[in-house]
Design a protein around this motif. Structure first.
Motif, mmCIF file in Angstrom:
data_model
loop_
_atom_site.group_PDB
_atom_site.id
_atom_site.type_symbol
_atom_site.label_atom_id
_atom_site.label_comp_id
_atom_site.label_asym_id
_atom_site.label_seq_id
_atom_site.Cartn_x
_atom_site.Cartn_y
_atom_site.Cartn_z
ATOM 1 N N ALA A 1 2.170 1.570 -3.539
ATOM 2 C CA ALA A 1 0.940 2.131 -4.390
ATOM 3 C C ALA A 1 0.973 3.511 -4.181
ATOM 4 O O ALA A 1 0.455 4.362 -5.320
ATOM 5 N N GLY A 2 0.947 3.962 -3.034
ATOM 6 C CA GLY A 2 0.671 5.525 -2.663
ATOM 7 C C GLY A 2 1.586 6.351 -3.303
ATOM 8 O O GLY A 2 1.237 7.667 -3.569
ATOM 9 N N VAL A 3 2.781 5.980 -3.769
ATOM 10 C CA VAL A 3 3.726 6.675 -4.477
ATOM 11 C C VAL A 3 4.016 6.346 -5.875
ATOM 12 O O VAL A 3 4.959 6.477 -6.520
ATOM 13 N N GLY A 4 2.906 5.698 -6.475
ATOM 14 C CA GLY A 4 2.774 5.228 -7.960
ATOM 15 C C GLY A 4 3.911 4.285 -8.186
ATOM 16 O O GLY A 4 4.256 4.155 -9.557
ATOM 17 N N GLY A 5 4.116 3.540 -7.493
ATOM 18 C CA GLY A 5 5.163 2.408 -7.722
ATOM 19 C C GLY A 5 6.613 2.985 -7.569
ATOM 20 O O GLY A 5 7.604 1.933 -8.191
ATOM 21 N N ASP A 6 6.812 4.184 -7.300
ATOM 22 C CA ASP A 6 8.216 4.641 -7.119
ATOM 23 C C ASP A 6 8.837 4.721 -5.780
ATOM 24 O O ASP A 6 8.589 5.770 -5.213
ATOM 25 N N ASP B 1 0.967 -1.256 -0.001
ATOM 26 C CA ASP B 1 0.038 -0.206 0.025
ATOM 27 C C ASP B 1 0.933 1.280 -0.023
ATOM 28 O O ASP B 1 0.452 2.355 -0.523
ATOM 29 N N ALA C 1 9.966 8.093 -4.361
ATOM 30 C CA ALA C 1 8.965 9.197 -4.067
ATOM 31 C C ALA C 1 8.753 9.094 -2.838
ATOM 32 O O ALA C 1 7.654 9.918 -2.368
#
Length: 332
Positions: free
Chosen positions: A216-221, A213, A224
């Motif tokens: 996912a919250g950082v778009g997979g990066d 989760d 970030a």
């Protein structure tokens, strides 16, 4: 420069590992204008950081009128010598015996005062914030690293060489993680914003499903991922983020128990960016502190409280100290 009649403001600058924040501060500690720039992290040129400081000061001059500003106070994230002019060493910046006060005085035509950023924050919290009325105060600032300050009977304790309060570089784990200061096992490697992000990214690198989760919250990066982002996830109920903050809180409690054994303060004020987590950080810290305090059960236990002035404590304190200095008052 002679200030105009009615001049009553000071500018405070707080230099951290990732940002230069400034504010126009009145004599009662209130901040009326603000400016901020990113710190050129790990820049090899001290001039680049100096340019950033001057840009923030000039923006604030333009906002309120240079003639109304009596002094500029600098809170520097590093070891500031007893002369309050020189940054001896900054683990997260490129300063090494940097004559910061002299360099800035050539470019900013008002009196300049330099102090350690955590000393400035400790002064602000004692005078205007969470430690008002306390005779023995210690502040622990959790940011990129850990800064610390000590105020006893209304005086900032800087030590013989000006470098007291560098709590972040106490060793808490023998032969532990390497620190940017050059040693191993320093407290800030376990209880800081950098530590929080490192642990979260470590879970992601290990492909742990408990970090899905957060990822996912950082778009997979993973790059970030930030401390404020992890804190926000914890406040929204993400169990992994809650666990990560509790671990940081545990190490915070270990360190303040050690400080209590050495200094016996009445109040610990926890500030810096990570303190925005509130009870998610402080409740685990208080529990570990209670369990690890030497003589527990037979001695008074210091309060552990959140800073009231937030991330602005350093710039408020720096401005107030500079105002006192420009007025010819003995600095605390």
């Amino acid at each position: 420069m002679t200030s105009a009649p009615g001049a009553d403001l000071a500018i405070g600058i707080d230099i951290g590992g990732t940002k230069v924040a400034g504010g126009v501060v009145a004599a009662d500690g209130t901040v009326s204008r603000r400016a901020r720039r990113d710190t050129p992290h790990r820049s090899t040129s001290p001039d680049v950081v100096e340019d950033t400081i001057v840009a923030v000061v000039e923006e604030l001059f333009a906002a309120v009128g240079r003639e109304r500003v009596v002094a500029v106070g600098i809170g520097a994230a590093g070891f500031v010598a007893a002369d309050r002019r020189t940054v001896v060493f900054a683990p997260h910046l490129s300063w090494r015996h940097e004559p910061l006060q002299e360099n800035l005085a050539r470019r900013v035509n008002v009196p300049i005062t330099v102090d350690n950023d955590a000393n400035a924050a400790a002064w602000a919290e004692w005078k205007f914030g969470a430690a008002r009325g306390e005779t023995h105060t210690m502040i622990v600032n959790l940011g990129t690293g850990i800064g610390g300050g000590i105020v006893i009977d209304g005086r900032v304790q800087r030590g013989r060489y000006g470098i007291a309060g560098e709590f972040g570089h106490m060793q808490v784990v023998p032969n532990g993680l390497r620190c940017e200061c050059g040693n191993r096992g320093c407290w800030e490697q376990y209880a800081s914003g950098n530590a929080l992000v490192r642990e979260a990214r470590g879970l992601i690198a290990a492909r742990s499903p408990v970090a899905n989760d957060l990822l996912a919250g950082v778009g997979g990066d993973p790059s970030a991922l930030t401390g404020p982002g992890i804190t926000a996830a914890a406040q929204a109920g993400d169990p992994t983020a809650v666990e990560l903050l509790a671990e940081i809180g545990h190490w915070l409690g270990v360190g303040i128990a050690n400080l209590a054994a050495a200094f016996d303060p009445g109040t610990f004020v926890v500030g810096g960016g990570v303190s925005a987590a509130g009870p998610l950080l402080l409740d685990p810290a208080r529990e570990t502190f209670r369990r690890q305090l030497t003589g527990r059960g037979y001695r008074p236990m210091a309060r552990v409280v959140a800073a009231e002035l937030g991330n602005e404590a350093g710039l408020i304190g720096a401005a107030d100290l500079a105002r006192m200095d420009s007025a010819g008052l003995e600095l605390p």
